[in-house]
Design a protein around this motif. Structure first.
Motif, PDB file in Angstrom:
ATOM      1  N   GLU A   3     -15.954  33.335 -61.973  1.00 27.84           N
ATOM      2  CA  GLU A   3     -17.330  33.778 -61.771  1.00 27.84           C
ATOM      3  C   GLU A   3     -17.940  34.395 -63.011  1.00 27.84           C
ATOM      4  O   GLU A   3     -19.141  34.547 -63.100  1.00 27.84           O
ATOM      5  N   SER A   4     -17.108  34.774 -63.975  1.00 29.45           N
ATOM      6  CA  SER A   4     -17.685  35.436 -65.129  1.00 29.45           C
ATOM      7  C   SER A   4     -18.028  34.424 -66.218  1.00 29.45           C
ATOM      8  O   SER A   4     -17.355  33.417 -66.392  1.00 29.45           O
ATOM      9  N   THR A   5     -19.103  34.712 -66.906  1.00 28.78           N
ATOM     10  CA  THR A   5     -19.543  33.887 -68.017  1.00 28.78           C
ATOM     11  C   THR A   5     -19.688  34.799 -69.223  1.00 28.78           C
ATOM     12  O   THR A   5     -20.745  35.389 -69.438  1.00 28.78           O
ATOM     13  N   PRO A   6     -18.612  34.942 -70.004  1.00 26.84           N
ATOM     14  CA  PRO A   6     -18.630  35.911 -71.109  1.00 26.84           C
ATOM     15  C   PRO A   6     -19.727  35.579 -72.129  1.00 26.84           C
ATOM     16  O   PRO A   6     -19.996  34.416 -72.398  1.00 26.84           O
ATOM     17  N   ARG A  22     -21.945  32.349 -71.878  1.00 25.12           N
ATOM     18  CA  ARG A  22     -23.360  32.689 -71.944  1.00 25.12           C
ATOM     19  C   ARG A  22     -23.710  32.920 -73.407  1.00 25.12           C
ATOM     20  O   ARG A  22     -22.985  33.648 -74.098  1.00 25.12           O
ATOM     21  N   ILE A  62     -26.338  29.152 -70.246  1.00 23.37           N
ATOM     22  CA  ILE A  62     -25.017  29.197 -69.618  1.00 23.37           C
ATOM     23  C   ILE A  62     -24.494  27.785 -69.722  1.00 23.37           C
ATOM     24  O   ILE A  62     -25.174  26.829 -69.330  1.00 23.37           O
ATOM     25  N   PHE A 104     -15.946  43.425 -68.771  1.00 26.08           N
ATOM     26  CA  PHE A 104     -16.789  42.230 -68.833  1.00 26.08           C
ATOM     27  C   PHE A 104     -16.125  40.957 -68.298  1.00 26.08           C
ATOM     28  O   PHE A 104     -16.744  40.179 -67.600  1.00 26.08           O
ATOM     29  N   TYR A 105     -14.865  40.737 -68.649  1.00 24.66           N
ATOM     30  CA  TYR A 105     -14.190  39.543 -68.143  1.00 24.66           C
ATOM     31  C   TYR A 105     -12.675  39.721 -68.244  1.00 24.66           C
ATOM     32  O   TYR A 105     -12.202  40.555 -69.007  1.00 24.66           O
ATOM     33  N   GLU A 106     -11.956  38.915 -67.449  1.00 21.96           N
ATOM     34  CA  GLU A 106     -10.495  38.947 -67.501  1.00 21.96           C
ATOM     35  C   GLU A 106     -10.051  38.073 -68.660  1.00 21.96           C
ATOM     36  O   GLU A 106     -10.454  36.918 -68.754  1.00 21.96           O
TER      37      GLU A 106
ATOM     38  N   LYS B  54     -18.423  43.365 -62.730  1.00 16.44           N
ATOM     39  CA  LYS B  54     -16.963  43.362 -62.735  1.00 16.44           C
ATOM     40  C   LYS B  54     -16.417  44.753 -62.417  1.00 16.44           C
ATOM     41  O   LYS B  54     -15.448  44.884 -61.660  1.00 16.44           O
ATOM     42  N   GLY B 102     -23.100  37.930 -65.604  1.00 14.53           N
ATOM     43  CA  GLY B 102     -22.218  37.373 -66.622  1.00 14.53           C
ATOM     44  C   GLY B 102     -20.799  37.921 -66.514  1.00 14.53           C
ATOM     45  O   GLY B 102     -19.876  37.382 -67.106  1.00 14.53           O
ATOM     46  N   THR B 103     -20.628  39.019 -65.739  1.00 14.35           N
ATOM     47  CA  THR B 103     -19.289  39.567 -65.574  1.00 14.35           C
ATOM     48  C   THR B 103     -18.781  39.304 -64.159  1.00 14.35           C
ATOM     49  O   THR B 103     -17.618  39.547 -63.861  1.00 14.35           O
ATOM     50  N   GLY B 104     -19.657  38.824 -63.296  1.00 15.34           N
ATOM     51  CA  GLY B 104     -19.276  38.564 -61.916  1.00 15.34           C
ATOM     52  C   GLY B 104     -20.518  38.355 -61.076  1.00 15.34           C
ATOM     53  O   GLY B 104     -21.644  38.382 -61.594  1.00 15.34           O
TER      54      GLY B 104
END
Lengths: 109, 291
Positions: A3-6, A22, A62, A104-106, B54, B102-104
């Motif tokens: 789901e995340s778009t760094p 992104r 994106i 922000f993201y994994e 997130k 963008g983080t979730g």
């Protein structure tokens, strides 16, 4: 998490190949279904039908990073004339995203 | 006013003014009215924290009934974030938005205020607020203020306010603010960070790279957009031995190798920023050091 778009810019593309990212950059060239945007370096993007990019506008994309480090656009948001956006702040966000990725993201191990 | 009487009230939150006007209430009754807020979580303790989505998903819910979540070990109730609207779904009692930052992705629910809606037909103040709401469109960016909730193992945000973003710089602003707050709770306030190391979070600003090298530990960071001349003057004052009176314009110009006019303009800028202040006369400046 898918789901995340760094948020990335040109120097990070290699690290994120085949991932959805992104990018906030300036539209530099429009060539039919392709375009060049400037985000810490030139990035070639492949547009989709819904994308309406305007020259010298800021655009948030994106998209999926391809093998050749071009980006296939899935969605784009026009953010107005590029002068309206503080790109120092945009670069700072990209830097923070990867420096403090825990919020922000994994990171893939 | 009698100080002896005031002392009796010193443990309560009431000021002496109340005692003077009312001629004294019983301390016992005050304690009684204080205790409910002490035992139960009160709105007075609420904080408003900028977060990424997130962080909301990662937040620890100490127990299913808890009204608060833990983010970076700190109690969090009200939150704010900026995201892009992916979907809007109108329900009978609420509007559910799917937001992506963008983080979730997070669901945000806003209750429909029936009174406000009927007020629309009258078409006064409420009507304008309604118009404002209509501007929330799919794919648009919005800022949300609300409360994180867990329901059936699924998290959503109950929104008080959803406002469309007009200046896109707010997205960057929010993400950087969320980062600063995260670092504040995980590493302590920036003042301590300066003492430990020059690197780390300071560099994330990425502005004025040339001057970053000149930054001294303990010297405050000038905001982005500060002119190069102002930075130079600031660092000259910071790095030159001086009395309490600070440095005179002449001396700054000489030490920094700058034109007087340039120093004066830079000084004006720094005074405006609250970074320096004038001392014995208009042309002698010292650092406004808050540490």
């Amino acid at each position: 998490m898918t789901e995340s778009t760094p948020r990335v810019n040109a120097p990070y593309l290699e690290q994120f190949s085949h991932q959805t990212v992104r990018i906030l950059g300036k539209v530099r060239q429009l060539r039919g279904e392709q375009a060049t945007i400037d985000a810490g370096g030139q990035i070639q993007v492949h547009l989709n039908r819904d994308a309406h990019l305007q020259l010298n506008h800021a655009v948030e994309i994106i998209g999926k990073v391809q093998n050749d480090l071009s980006v296939k656009v899935m969605a784009s948001t026009d953010m107005g004339p590029e002068g309206n956006i503080d790109f120092n702040a945009v670069d700072a966000v990209v830097d923070a995203t990867h420096r403090y990725n825990q919020i922000f993201y994994e990171k893939e191990q | 006013m009698d100080y002896n009487t005031n002392n009796n009230y010193s443990t309560t939150s009431y000021s002496a003014g109340g005692g003077g006007g009312g001629g004294g209430f019983m301390p016992g009754s005050q304690n009684a009215s204080d205790s409910p807020s002490g035992g139960k979580r009160s709105y007075g303790k609420d904080t408003l924290r900028p977060c990424t989505i997130k962080q909301l998903h990662d937040a620890i819910h100490p127990n299913p009934d808890a009204e608060y979540f833990l983010i970076d070990g700190s109690e969090t109730t009200q939150i704010t974030f900026v995201g892009q609207v992916r979907a809007i779904s109108m329900q009978t009692t609420n509007v559910t938005y799917k937001l992506d930052d963008g983080t979730g992705i997070m669901e945000v629910k806003q209750w429909i205020d029936a009174e406000q809606q009927s007020g629309d037909d009258g078409g006064d103040g409420g009507g304008q607020e309604r118009k404002e709401k209509e501007k929330v469109v799919e794919q648009g960016y919005v800022r949300v203020w609300g409360r994180l909730k867990a329901f059936n193992n699924k998290r959503h945000v109950g929104a008080n306010i959803i406002r469309p973003i007009k200046d896109f710089n707010e997205i960057q602003y929010h993400l950087l603010e969320a980062t600063v707050v995260h670092l504040h709770f995980t590493r302590g306030p920036p003042g301590e960070l300066n003492d430990n190391s020059k690197g780390g979070a300071q560099n994330m600003n990425g502005n004025g790279g040339a001057y970053d090298a000149g930054d001294m530990g303990g010297v405050q960071k000038l905001p982005a957009g500060t002119s190069a001349a102002a930075r130079k003057v600031y660092h000259t004052i910071a790095n030159t031995p001086q009395s309490h009176e600070g440095l005179h314009v002449q001396q700054i110009a000489q030490t920094g190798g700058m034109e007087i006019g340039e120093v004066l303009r830079a000084g004006e800028e720094l005074v405006g920023l609250g970074a320096i202040y004038t001392t014995v006369d208009e042309q002698t400046w010292a650092l406004l050091d808050v540490n």
